[in-house]
Motif scaffolding. Structure first.
Motif, PDB file in Angstrom:
ATOM      1  N   GLY B 291     -31.160 -49.716 -10.537  1.00 23.51           N
ATOM      2  CA  GLY B 291     -30.128 -49.181  -9.656  1.00 23.51           C
ATOM      3  C   GLY B 291     -29.970 -49.974  -8.381  1.00 23.51           C
ATOM      4  N   ALA B 294     -28.309 -53.327  -8.954  1.00 21.28           N
ATOM      5  CA  ALA B 294     -26.874 -53.144  -9.205  1.00 21.28           C
ATOM      6  C   ALA B 294     -26.156 -52.746  -7.925  1.00 21.28           C
ATOM      7  CB  ALA B 294     -26.679 -52.081 -10.277  1.00 21.28           C
ATOM      8  N   LYS B 295     -26.805 -51.951  -7.152  1.00 17.26           N
ATOM      9  CA  LYS B 295     -26.156 -51.508  -5.913  1.00 17.26           C
ATOM     10  C   LYS B 295     -25.868 -52.700  -5.013  1.00 17.26           C
ATOM     11  CE  LYS B 295     -26.990 -48.755  -1.835  1.00 17.26           C
ATOM     12  NZ  LYS B 295     -27.832 -47.753  -1.208  1.00 17.26           N
ATOM     13  N   PHE B 298     -23.001 -54.724  -6.539  1.00 21.70           N
ATOM     14  CA  PHE B 298     -21.663 -54.151  -6.494  1.00 21.70           C
ATOM     15  C   PHE B 298     -21.187 -53.943  -5.076  1.00 21.70           C
ATOM     16  CE2 PHE B 298     -21.003 -54.159 -10.726  1.00 21.70           C
ATOM     17  CZ  PHE B 298     -21.812 -53.352 -11.483  1.00 21.70           C
ATOM     18  N   THR B 299     -22.115 -53.845  -4.175  1.00 19.89           N
ATOM     19  CA  THR B 299     -21.690 -53.687  -2.792  1.00 19.89           C
ATOM     20  C   THR B 299     -20.972 -54.930  -2.316  1.00 19.89           C
ATOM     21  OG1 THR B 299     -23.763 -52.498  -2.541  1.00 19.89           O
ATOM     22  CG2 THR B 299     -22.485 -52.862  -0.557  1.00 19.89           C
ATOM     23  N   ILE B 305     -18.309 -47.106  -0.377  1.00 20.93           N
ATOM     24  CA  ILE B 305     -19.464 -46.529  -1.062  1.00 20.93           C
ATOM     25  C   ILE B 305     -19.080 -45.343  -1.941  1.00 20.93           C
ATOM     26  CG2 ILE B 305     -21.673 -45.392  -0.718  1.00 20.93           C
ATOM     27  CD1 ILE B 305     -21.874 -48.280  -0.214  1.00 20.93           C
ATOM     28  N   LEU B 308     -17.747 -46.749  -5.083  1.00 23.89           N
ATOM     29  CA  LEU B 308     -18.782 -47.353  -5.913  1.00 23.89           C
ATOM     30  C   LEU B 308     -19.638 -46.275  -6.548  1.00 23.89           C
ATOM     31  CD1 LEU B 308     -19.820 -50.319  -3.644  1.00 23.89           C
ATOM     32  CD2 LEU B 308     -18.752 -50.453  -5.867  1.00 23.89           C
ATOM     33  N   SER B 309     -19.874 -45.247  -5.761  1.00 27.21           N
ATOM     34  CA  SER B 309     -20.660 -44.159  -6.304  1.00 27.21           C
ATOM     35  C   SER B 309     -19.932 -43.524  -7.489  1.00 27.21           C
ATOM     36  CB  SER B 309     -20.893 -43.137  -5.187  1.00 27.21           C
ATOM     37  OG  SER B 309     -21.474 -41.985  -5.709  1.00 27.21           O
ATOM     38  N   TYR B 310     -18.656 -43.385  -7.338  1.00 27.42           N
ATOM     39  CA  TYR B 310     -17.902 -42.786  -8.434  1.00 27.42           C
ATOM     40  C   TYR B 310     -17.874 -43.707  -9.639  1.00 27.42           C
ATOM     41  CZ  TYR B 310     -14.194 -40.575 -11.005  1.00 27.42           C
ATOM     42  OH  TYR B 310     -13.464 -39.984 -11.981  1.00 27.42           O
ATOM     43  N   TRP B 312     -20.106 -45.820 -10.475  1.00 31.23           N
ATOM     44  CA  TRP B 312     -21.409 -45.726 -11.124  1.00 31.23           C
ATOM     45  C   TRP B 312     -21.501 -44.468 -11.972  1.00 31.23           C
ATOM     46  CZ3 TRP B 312     -25.940 -48.609 -11.081  1.00 31.23           C
ATOM     47  CH2 TRP B 312     -27.030 -47.962 -11.655  1.00 31.23           C
ATOM     48  N   GLU B 313     -21.016 -43.399 -11.406  1.00 31.32           N
ATOM     49  CA  GLU B 313     -21.066 -42.136 -12.133  1.00 31.32           C
ATOM     50  C   GLU B 313     -20.326 -42.239 -13.448  1.00 31.32           C
ATOM     51  OE1 GLU B 313     -20.244 -38.954  -9.374  1.00 31.32           O
ATOM     52  OE2 GLU B 313     -19.294 -37.954 -11.064  1.00 31.32           O
ATOM     53  N   CYS B 319     -26.999 -41.635 -17.371  1.00 29.66           N
ATOM     54  CA  CYS B 319     -27.546 -41.149 -16.103  1.00 29.66           C
ATOM     55  C   CYS B 319     -29.019 -41.474 -15.956  1.00 29.66           C
ATOM     56  CB  CYS B 319     -27.350 -39.637 -15.983  1.00 29.66           C
ATOM     57  SG  CYS B 319     -25.635 -39.216 -15.700  1.00 29.66           S
ATOM     58  N   GLY B 321     -30.014 -44.092 -14.084  1.00 31.67           N
ATOM     59  CA  GLY B 321     -30.265 -44.860 -12.877  1.00 31.67           C
ATOM     60  C   GLY B 321     -30.321 -46.345 -13.115  1.00 31.67           C
TER      61      GLY B 321
END
Lengths: 144, 648
Positions: B291, B294-295, B298-299, B305, B308-310, B312-313, B319, B321
């Motif tokens: 995670g 990847a964070k 992708f950032t 954010i 990006l959070s969405y 990822w979801e 799920c 991580g």
């Protein structure tokens, strides 16, 4: 200690005693729910400390009926990481049994862990996950 | 007076809008406001009367919008009345929002009342609207919208939505500029422009983040914002050249979709790009990107954010991580789409689902094949467990195989690689990937995989040697004084060994083995037909003598976890001569049938033997039972004799 409140009426998640997620249906009287939930946090804290050492049993995670008021019943649940879930349900909703409450908390917990798995989610942020929202909505619709 | 400038509560009823609704409505409003040519609408005098700076929506475009909601005219009249526009004479933001909400209510079937808009409603849907913005917004909940709108979009925006443009070179710049200059283009794209601005800045900094489609769409996006100013022009020119370079490849993947959700299809080169990026983050394509990694990655795309959070979801389907390769591709694709201005879908589109991505891209690269097999074996899918496991093992072997043999010969490795490419996708997806290379190469990787299962079979077959320990839980512990254990012990191993050979894999094994050995050309169809292990056993036998000596030790080395590793040598030794004996080139069909008969006869014989053993065991047990009964009777007699004595 973030807290979740879920009521047949509202859902709030708490962490560090400030809310992570608040959801209530219907939207009026939200202030009343907030008030009830805040007071119930004390009860939750009481129960947690009463439990003593780190009991990680699922049963202990579910705190049960915190206290009933004349109109509402408040249920509590705490996770291993001390995230509190508080659910306020209408007393007139007598069809809700303990098992159902437990299953609802379990679903909440699962969705919460899914939210945590998201690396872009910082613990302590408000929860803005759409999946989580959807799950809560479906749960509340089922309850109302 | 109107407090329209406040944008919140006005003369209308109190309005509670969700975030999505707010965004949608504000954009629609801006669109309507700008539609009449960049200024307040048909009511300039009223607008002037209103608080200065308050935008109003021109009634023309607003009416069009309302009509596009496909509600009956009188409903629309009602809505206009209720929202207060009639009263004040124009559509301020409040009125407009109320009206939109009423439209949504009406479309959901609720009565057109102020009370209806108090609860949560889906976004209003507008069909056949003039801009793609409305269509997009209307379709936010249903991005996989109907084909009706997509062709419309295409004709209007000139394949803006298509990732792979046809005749891009000519049309990229000029046609997109002309239709867009006149019609209302700014508001729908103002949302996108900040992104493209960010994008253009990003371009200069992190070049590597931009796969081909970025460049493809940029000139489409940028020309749409000429009205918004110069920043678009510069990157536009810059990208025009890139477009030309990429358009050729992209034209290949055109018009092949039956999916209406064009933007969510990943093209080949995008796929390659994503895979390369994946590899740069995580050298092993069959494992996950964590995670945090990847964070960070992708950032860099400079998306917000929450978005990006969405994303990822949406893309992290399980799920956990971490992102596997298809999840990563989906996430990357969503980011690309978002950066190019597409709103994010409500759910993961079908073309971005991990299973779809695996099936749709039987990549000829060994990494992808590896990953495919790995992730396919992970979810519990239809394929038999053995097949999965076998494939996974074989894939891992093949992953390891080219690596150590890198020194050997580059050609050999390449051949193997391509062979594994062919072999694996065929085995995996069970749809015919193009069977290119030589069959021997195809067989070789499969032989490795099959050898694993054949070894298990030989193990089952040869279960006689390891005598299991005497079973203590025979419930004769009480009778241990009677030495029954000693009676039982000899029978136990016999029973065990007798029990084990018959059931496991005898029937399937011989039949396909015959057919498999017939010819390598028939390997594939029979492979797919025959159940797991059995099918693979025969090529093992056949190919082991063929396989090169260096492959054997390497195979052994890289399958340490396989319990049958140590048995590989005896198995291969056994299999070798047997297979060699049977491998003589013969007419395939006759050989098959005779071999089948022989196999059936062997199976029958073995079953008979097992039956005999079991019958013997049964009789022995019956005998023991009788003895036990007799002893029990004797003991009871003794007890009775003793009892009167104690009573006295």
């Amino acid at each position: 200690m973030e807290w979740f409140l879920v009521t047949s009426a509202a859902v709030i998640l708490f962490l560090q005693n400030y809310p992570l997620y608040i959801r209530s249906v219907p939207t009026e009287n939200e202030l009343k729910f907030h008030y009830m939930v805040h007071t119930s946090l004390d009860v939750v804290d009481e129960k947690i400390s009463a439990m003593g050492k780190a009991l990680v049993d699922q049963r202990e995670l579910y705190l049960g009926l915190l206290y009933p008021t004349e109109d509402y019943k408040v249920y509590g649940y705490v996770t291993n990481s001390k995230v509190k879930f508080v659910m306020v349900v209408d007393s007139s909703n007598t069809a809700l049994r303990d098992n159902e409450i437990r299953s609802m908390f379990r679903k909440l917990h699962n969705s919460y862990t899914d939210v945590m798995c998201n690396p872009f989610y910082n613990p302590g942020d408000r929860i803005q996950s759409r999946a989580f929202d959807g799950m809560v909505t479906s749960m509340m619709i089922q309850v109302c | 007076m109107e407090a329209a400038a406040s944008g919140g509560c006005g003369s209308g009823p109190p309005l509670l809008l969700s975030e999505g609704e707010q965004q949608c409505y504000s954009e629609l409003f801006a669109r309507c406001a700008g539609a009449a040519g960049g200024g307040p609408g048909s009511g300039p005098p009223e607008a002037a009367r209103a608080a200065p700076g308050a935008a109003t929506a021109a009634s023309g475009p607003v009416a069009d919008l309302f009509r596009a909601s496909q509600l009956p005219a009188e409903t629309l009249h009602q809505i206009t009345e209720l929202c207060g526009a009639k009263r004040v004479g124009y559509f301020g933001p409040t009125q407009f929002y109320v009206a939109l909400k009423l439209i949504a209510a009406a479309q959901s079937g609720l009565p057109v009342r102020i009370e209806s808009i108090k609860c949560e409603l889906p976004l209003p849907r507008f069909m056949m609207s003039k801009t793609d913005a409305e269509i997009r917004f209307g379709n936010m909940a249903e991005l996989h919208g109907t084909k009706v709108q997509i062709p419309y979009l295409i004709t209007e925006k000139n394949t803006f939505k298509r990732m792979d443009d046809e005749d891009k070179q000519q049309e990229t710049q000029s046609p997109t500029m002309s239709p867009l200059a006149s019609p209302p283009s700014s508001p729908p794209h103002y949302q996108r422009i900040p992104l493209s601005h960010g994008y253009s800045k990003l371009r200069s900094s992190t070049e590597q983040m931009h796969p081909a489609p970025y460049e493809a769409r940029q000139p489409l996006v940028q020309p749409e914002g000429p009205s918004l100013g110069g920043p678009g022009a510069k990157p536009l020119r810059h990208q025009a050249s890139l477009i030309r370079s990429f358009s050729v490849e992209r034209e290949l993947q055109d018009n092949n979709s039956s999916y209406p959700d064009e933007p969510w299809r990943i093209t080949e080169e995008q796929r390659e790009y994503y895979v390369n990026q994946f590899r740069s983050l995580q050298p092993d394509p069959s494992s996950f990107i964590s995670g945090s990694v990847a964070k960070n990655f992708f950032t860099k795309s400079k998306l917000s954010i929450p978005e990006l959070s969405y994303i990822w979801e949406l893309s992290d389907a399980d799920c956990d991580g971490a992102l596997s390769l298809p999840e990563f591709c989906a996430a990357f694709h969503l980011i690309v789409a978002r950066k190019n201005g597409y709103p994010l879908p409500e759910g993961l589109p079908p073309t971005l689902q991990p299973e779809y991505l695996q099936a749709a891209f039987p990549k000829p690269k060994w990494e992808c094949a590896l990953f495919d097999s790995y992730s396919e074996s992970m979810p519990a899918n239809q394929q038999p467990r053995d097949l999965n496991r076998m494939e996974k093992l074989s894939v891992k072997d093949m992953a390891d195989f080219p690596v150590p043999t890198q020194d050997v010969t580059g050609d050999d490795k390449q051949a193997l690689k391509s062979a594994t490419d062919e072999a694996l996708p065929k085995d995996m997806s069970e749809d015919s990937a193009t069977p290119k290379d030589s069959n021997s190469l195809k067989a070789r990787p499969r032989s490795r995989s099959y050898s694993s299962t054949s070894i298990e079979e030989t193990m089952k077959r040869g279960e006689d040697p390891p005598t299991p320990p005497p079973r203590p839980q025979k419930t004769h512990s009480r009778a241990s004084s009677l030495d029954l254990n000693k009676v039982f012990q000899p029978s136990v191993p016999a029973s065990k060994s007798g029990l084990l050979p018959p059931p496991p894999a005898l029937p399937p094994r011989p039949c396909p083995s015959q057919s498999e050995q017939a010819s390598e050309a028939e390997l594939h169809p029979q492979l797919n037909r025959a159940p797991s292990q059995a099918a693979e056993s025969s090529p093992t036998k056949k190919d082991i003598p063929y396989s090169q000596p260096p492959s054997k030790p390497i195979r052994r080395k890289f399958r340490p976890e396989n319990q049958a590793t140590e048995n590989q040598e005896p198995a291969t030794a056994v299999g070798g001569p047997a297979s060699v004996a049977t491998v003589k080139p013969h007419p395939t069909v006759q050989k098959q049938s005779s071999k089948q008969k022989k196999a059936i006869q062997t199976a029958i014989r073995k079953n008979k033997e097992a039956n005999a053993v079991l019958a013997r065991l049964n009789s022995e047990l019956q005998q023991q039972l009788k003895e036990v009964h007799q002893e029990r009777i004797a003991l009871e007699n003794q007890l009775e004799q003793l009892r009167p004595v104690t009573v006295l």
